[in-house]
Design a protein around this motif. Structure first.
Motif, PDB file in Angstrom:
ATOM      1  N   TYR A  38      15.674  10.173   7.821  1.00  0.00           N
ATOM      2  CA  TYR A  38      15.777   9.458   7.352  1.00  0.00           C
ATOM      3  C   TYR A  38      17.651   9.590   7.632  1.00  0.00           C
ATOM      4  CZ  TYR A  38      12.340  10.462   3.475  1.00  0.00           C
ATOM      5  OH  TYR A  38      10.782  10.352   3.194  1.00  0.00           O
ATOM      6  N   SER A  39      17.853  10.815   8.955  1.00  0.00           N
ATOM      7  CA  SER A  39      19.444  10.239   9.724  1.00  0.00           C
ATOM      8  C   SER A  39      19.701   9.122   9.990  1.00  0.00           C
ATOM      9  CB  SER A  39      19.728  11.500  10.097  1.00  0.00           C
ATOM     10  OG  SER A  39      18.958  11.859  11.188  1.00  0.00           O
ATOM     11  N   ASP A  86       7.943   6.049   6.753  1.00  0.00           N
ATOM     12  CA  ASP A  86       8.454   4.994   8.338  1.00  0.00           C
ATOM     13  C   ASP A  86       7.403   4.031   8.368  1.00  0.00           C
ATOM     14  OD1 ASP A  86       9.266   4.642  10.446  1.00  0.00           O
ATOM     15  OD2 ASP A  86       8.025   5.895  11.795  1.00  0.00           O
ATOM     16  N   ALA A  87       6.251   3.945   7.849  1.00  0.00           N
ATOM     17  CA  ALA A  87       4.924   2.721   7.759  1.00  0.00           C
ATOM     18  C   ALA A  87       5.608   1.695   7.100  1.00  0.00           C
ATOM     19  CB  ALA A  87       4.043   2.501   6.875  1.00  0.00           C
ATOM     20  N   TYR A  88       6.850   1.455   6.101  1.00  0.00           N
ATOM     21  CA  TYR A  88       7.087   0.793   4.667  1.00  0.00           C
ATOM     22  C   TYR A  88       8.296   0.061   5.851  1.00  0.00           C
ATOM     23  CZ  TYR A  88       9.140  -0.900   0.953  1.00  0.00           C
ATOM     24  OH  TYR A  88       9.887  -2.252  -0.007  1.00  0.00           O
ATOM     25  N   TRP A 140      18.416   8.209   1.554  1.00  0.00           N
ATOM     26  CA  TRP A 140      18.253   7.116   3.103  1.00  0.00           C
ATOM     27  C   TRP A 140      19.186   6.359   3.380  1.00  0.00           C
ATOM     28  CZ3 TRP A 140      14.359   6.285  -1.363  1.00  0.00           C
ATOM     29  CH2 TRP A 140      13.246   7.554  -0.636  1.00  0.00           C
ATOM     30  N   GLN A 141      19.416   6.330   4.263  1.00  0.00           N
ATOM     31  CA  GLN A 141      20.456   5.306   4.046  1.00  0.00           C
ATOM     32  C   GLN A 141      20.730   3.829   3.965  1.00  0.00           C
ATOM     33  OE1 GLN A 141      22.573   5.913   8.938  1.00  0.00           O
ATOM     34  NE2 GLN A 141      20.859   7.014   9.517  1.00  0.00           N
ATOM     35  N   ARG A 142      22.001   2.445   4.409  1.00  0.00           N
ATOM     36  CA  ARG A 142      22.203   1.364   3.670  1.00  0.00           C
ATOM     37  C   ARG A 142      20.540   0.287   4.032  1.00  0.00           C
ATOM     38  NH1 ARG A 142      27.121  -1.799   4.190  1.00  0.00           N
ATOM     39  NH2 ARG A 142      28.043  -0.446   2.490  1.00  0.00           N
ATOM     40  N   GLU A 143      20.375   0.409   5.260  1.00  0.00           N
ATOM     41  CA  GLU A 143      19.231  -1.081   5.554  1.00  0.00           C
ATOM     42  C   GLU A 143      18.295  -0.356   4.948  1.00  0.00           C
ATOM     43  OE1 GLU A 143      16.990  -2.761   9.129  1.00  0.00           O
ATOM     44  OE2 GLU A 143      18.815  -1.626   9.695  1.00  0.00           O
ATOM     45  N   LEU A 144      17.590   1.151   5.271  1.00  0.00           N
ATOM     46  CA  LEU A 144      16.351   1.313   4.299  1.00  0.00           C
ATOM     47  C   LEU A 144      16.505   1.154   2.726  1.00  0.00           C
ATOM     48  CD1 LEU A 144      13.532   2.402   4.072  1.00  0.00           C
ATOM     49  CD2 LEU A 144      14.101   4.391   5.140  1.00  0.00           C
TER      50      LEU A 144
END
Length: 536
Positions: free
Chosen positions: A417-418, A449-451, A517-521
């Motif tokens: 997640y980092s 990760d698949a998503y 989660w970071q912004r993009e995800l």
């Protein structure tokens, strides 16, 4: 000597000052006089920093002309070699760079530290050499009174190849060493004749749990069987069989394959033993728990994440660090519990991440070689978005105990997640292999990760593998994936379950997603949820 103590016991070793002997499981070892004097001085100051200047004054009189630096380094290297210790991953003697050394393993004094035992239980040697700050004698006695020790009996063997004897001894020693990496366990080596039955009235109970096993050979194959027994109830808590090809040249490969699986399945936070120990104490009043009991009580919480389970654990741990302010495990667990206030919203108090960070730093300060302390520090740093520091702390935790499946999985999840999805995925896969009885969330990383890669059907398969329909992040993954696939009915159903499980999500979805989660995800998840029918 200065404090009058003549005998020390640590791990499988005992030091007898009167006879100038170092013994391993009762057998005297050869040790140089200089190394012996260094060891005694470190034991006299166990848990304290001993500077190189102190050792120089003890070992070499002022009028002695010697290359002190070279002699000191050579003596310390030889002492570690005798103890089977490592400067990089110490179990006994830790190097404090540019300052000196510290003896970090729990130490007892055989003549007085624990109650006497019947002869059938006498050959028990404390082997809790795990880098935790040494618990006080009072805590050692409390642990013994709670009967929550585990004894490892010598593995038996049968077959035509005499090298199996060495393999059996190696398995016993490696398992003992592996279990001893878990600072919250109290591990002892037991003689092969130690009984399993309940003790007679008035007899000291001794270790409650026993691990035993055997090796059998059939042609080129060897079968290693192991089982964990609860002496009090007679129940077999766990048993497993491992079949492998065998050649004497591949002994280390076999042990490196099997031993970590045995150790993690038994000892990590989701292992058989912590779960049994935690359940034993789950209904106890928080105010009645010893500091050690408070640490063990945490494991019941890990299996039942809820605000109701969280509060008594936090109360017990806060009391524990007041009673035993030098107990690193209690500080590390308290850090993890404070962190749960932020991640789950349980019994939320002011500045939970600040409190989590402070408690973790205190744990690391007390026990720099305690993997649980570094695990807690890494977690606090991740949720504070201090990713560079997080990766350093995580690497140290993993280095100190690569057999803890829980640490591998949780730090692997945070690693992914980092942003380091490859490393995080490898760690989570390793954790699943170490403990096949792992919780379902060990599948979250490949699912997310698949998503993020647009593989929505694969994400759904991993969500099913978690077998955690009661968890809001499982239903988040299902709702977003179903929404992306256009399966609106199933997407709305999962979304409704998610909002029921995490009602605050509807108020501040961006804030909730940014916790993990970071912004993009987070934006990818929001797009999927909107397709599932979510309205801000």
């Amino acid at each position: 000597m200065a404090n009058g103590i003549q005998n020390w016991r640590f791990g499988v070793y005992q030091v007898d000052l009167q006879n100038a002997e170092l013994r391993r499981n009762g057998t005297p070892l050869k040790i140089r006089e200089q190394c012996f004097r260094i060891l005694v001085y470190l034991l006299e100051h166990a848990g304290e920093l001993v500077t190189r200047d102190e050792l120089r004054r003890q070992l070499w009189p002022a009028d002695t002309f010697v290359d002190f630096e070279h002699s000191m380094n050579a003596a310390m290297m030889k002492l570690r070699e005798t103890l089977g210790d490592s400067a990089d991953s110490p179990m006994y003697i830790e190097t404090i760079p540019k300052r000196g050394y510290r003896f970090i393993a729990p130490v007892s004094h055989p003549a007085a530290s624990v109650p006497s035992m019947p002869e059938s239980q006498a050959p028990l040697e404390d082997s809790s050499a795990n880098g935790a700050a040494p618990p006080s004698v009072t805590m050692q006695e409390a642990a013994m009174q709670e009967c929550l020790w585990i004894a490892v009996r010598p593995f038996k063997w049968s077959g035509t190849d005499p090298s199996l004897a060495g393999y059996a001894d190696g398995a016993t020693e490696d398992i003992l060493t592996g279990l001893s990496r878990f600072s919250y366990l109290r591990v002892v080596a037991a003689s092969s004749h130690t009984g399993h039955g309940k003790p007679a009235d008035g007899e000291h109970p001794g270790p409650r749990y026993y691990l035993e096993g055997s090796l059998r050979q059939a042609g080129p194959r060897v079968r290693l069987s192991a089982q964990l027994v609860d002496r009090e109830t007679g129940a077999h808590l766990w048993a497993e069989t491992y079949d492998r090809d065998f050649t004497p040249q591949a002994e280390f490969d076999l042990l490196d394959d099997i031993v970590p699986q045995i150790v993690s399945t038994i000892a990590d936070s989701y292992g058989v033993l912590p779960r049994s120990m935690g359940e034993t104490l789950r209904n106890a009043d928080a105010a009645s728990l010893t500091p050690y009991g408070a640490v063990l009580r945490c494991f019941a919480y890990f299996h039942r994440l809820s605000a109701e389970e969280h509060l008594p654990v936090r109360t017990a741990l806060e009391r524990a660090v007041e009673q035993s302010p030098a107990y690193a495990d209690a500080w590390a667990m308290l850090s993890l519990i404070y962190k749960e206030e932020f991640t789950h919203g349980f019994n939320l108090g002011p500045d939970p991440l600040d409190r989590a960070l402070a408690a973790a730093r205190r744990a690391v300060e007390l026990a720099p070689s305690n993997h649980l302390a570094h695990h807690a520090l890494a977690a606090a740093e991740f949720f504070r978005k201090e990713f560079q520091r997080f990766r350093l702390s995580a690497a140290r935790a993993l280095e100190l105990n690569p057999m803890d499946g829980f640490t591998l999985a949780y730090l692997g999840l945070l690693m992914a997640y980092s942003g380091d999805w490859k490393r995080g995925g490898v760690l989570c896969a390793s954790a699943r292999r170490l403990n096949p009885h792992h919780p379902g969330w060990y599948w979250f990383v490949p699912g997310v990760d698949a998503y993020r890669n647009g593989e929505y059907r694969a994400a759904l398969e991993f969500a099913d593998r978690t077998n955690m329909p009661e968890h809001w992040r499982t239903n988040l993954l299902i709702a977003a994936s179903r929404g992306r696939l256009g399966d609106k009915a199933a997407a709305r159903k999962a979304l409704a379950l998610m909002l029921e499980q995490r009602p605050d999500f509807a108020k501040s979805p961006d804030e909730e997603l940014s916790i993990w989660w970071q912004r993009e995800l987070a934006e990818q998840f929001m797009a999927g949820l909107e397709k599932a029918g979510f309205e801000q």
